[in-house]
Design a protein around this motif. Structure first.
Motif, short mmCIF file in Angstrom:
data_model
loop_
_atom_site.label_atom_id
_atom_site.label_comp_id
_atom_site.label_asym_id
_atom_site.label_seq_id
_atom_site.Cartn_x
_atom_site.Cartn_y
_atom_site.Cartn_z
N LEU A 224 0.73 -1.20 -0.15
CA LEU A 224 -0.05 -0.09 0.04
C LEU A 224 1.09 1.19 -0.15
O LEU A 224 0.55 2.34 -0.40
N GLY A 225 2.09 1.10 0.43
CA GLY A 225 2.81 2.37 0.64
C GLY A 225 3.56 2.43 1.66
O GLY A 225 3.77 1.53 2.51
N MET A 226 4.55 3.46 1.88
CA MET A 226 5.29 3.56 3.09
C MET A 226 4.68 4.31 4.35
O MET A 226 3.90 5.24 3.72
N ILE A 227 5.07 4.21 5.26
CA ILE A 227 4.44 5.05 6.43
C ILE A 227 4.75 6.35 6.26
O ILE A 227 4.00 7.36 7.00
N ALA A 228 6.05 6.57 5.89
CA ALA A 228 6.74 7.93 5.82
C ALA A 228 5.78 8.86 4.77
O ALA A 228 5.91 9.96 5.00
N ASP A 229 5.15 8.18 3.94
CA ASP A 229 4.16 8.92 2.96
C ASP A 229 2.72 9.28 3.42
O ASP A 229 2.05 9.87 3.03
N SER A 230 2.58 8.74 4.66
CA SER A 230 1.06 8.65 5.05
C SER A 230 0.96 10.17 6.21
O SER A 230 2.12 10.64 6.72
N ASP A 231 -0.17 10.33 6.17
CA ASP A 231 -0.53 11.30 7.38
C ASP A 231 -1.10 10.64 8.41
O ASP A 231 -1.75 9.32 8.08
N VAL A 232 -1.14 10.98 9.74
CA VAL A 232 -1.71 10.33 10.85
C VAL A 232 -2.96 11.26 11.40
O VAL A 232 -2.76 12.51 11.57
N ILE A 233 -4.06 10.55 11.70
CA ILE A 233 -5.09 11.31 11.97
C ILE A 233 -5.18 10.85 13.76
O ILE A 233 -5.33 9.68 13.74
N ILE A 234 -5.17 12.11 14.52
CA ILE A 234 -5.06 11.77 15.89
C ILE A 234 -6.26 12.38 16.60
O ILE A 234 -6.83 13.49 16.42
N ASP A 235 -6.90 11.71 17.55
CA ASP A 235 -8.11 12.29 18.55
C ASP A 235 -7.30 13.10 19.42
O ASP A 235 -6.43 13.06 20.17
N ILE A 236 -7.71 14.43 19.14
CA ILE A 236 -7.30 15.62 19.90
C ILE A 236 -7.47 15.54 21.27
O ILE A 236 -6.85 15.98 22.43
#
Length: 80
Positions: free
Chosen positions: A20-32
């Protein structure tokens, strides 16, 4: 494990073995409110050009991660 330690790992789908790709290319969605990771957003390499209604990214819920190894992250997602 620190998020920076995940950067070089490749994400592989358990269902079909697809890369699917590299984790370095991803964005992370975080619960604030809690600071917990909700999901990862990866660019969808299958989309060469955008058509109306097509997704440009793959959202991988954090609970879909099955194993984090030395070189890769195994996820289980359907409908990819």
């Amino acid at each position: 494990m620190l998020l920076s330690e995940l950067g070089g790992k490749e994400i592989v789908n358990l269902n079909d073995g697809g890369r699917l790709g590299m984790i370095a290319d991803s964005d992370v969605i975080i619960d604030i409110n809690t600071g917990k990771i909700i999901s990862l957003l990866l660019p969808d390499k299958r989309v060469q050009f955008k058509l109306f209604g097509e997704k440009e990214e793959i959202e991988i819920p954090w609970n879909s991660i099955k194993k984090i190894g030395d070189d890769m992250i195994i996820v289980e997602i359907e409908d990819y």
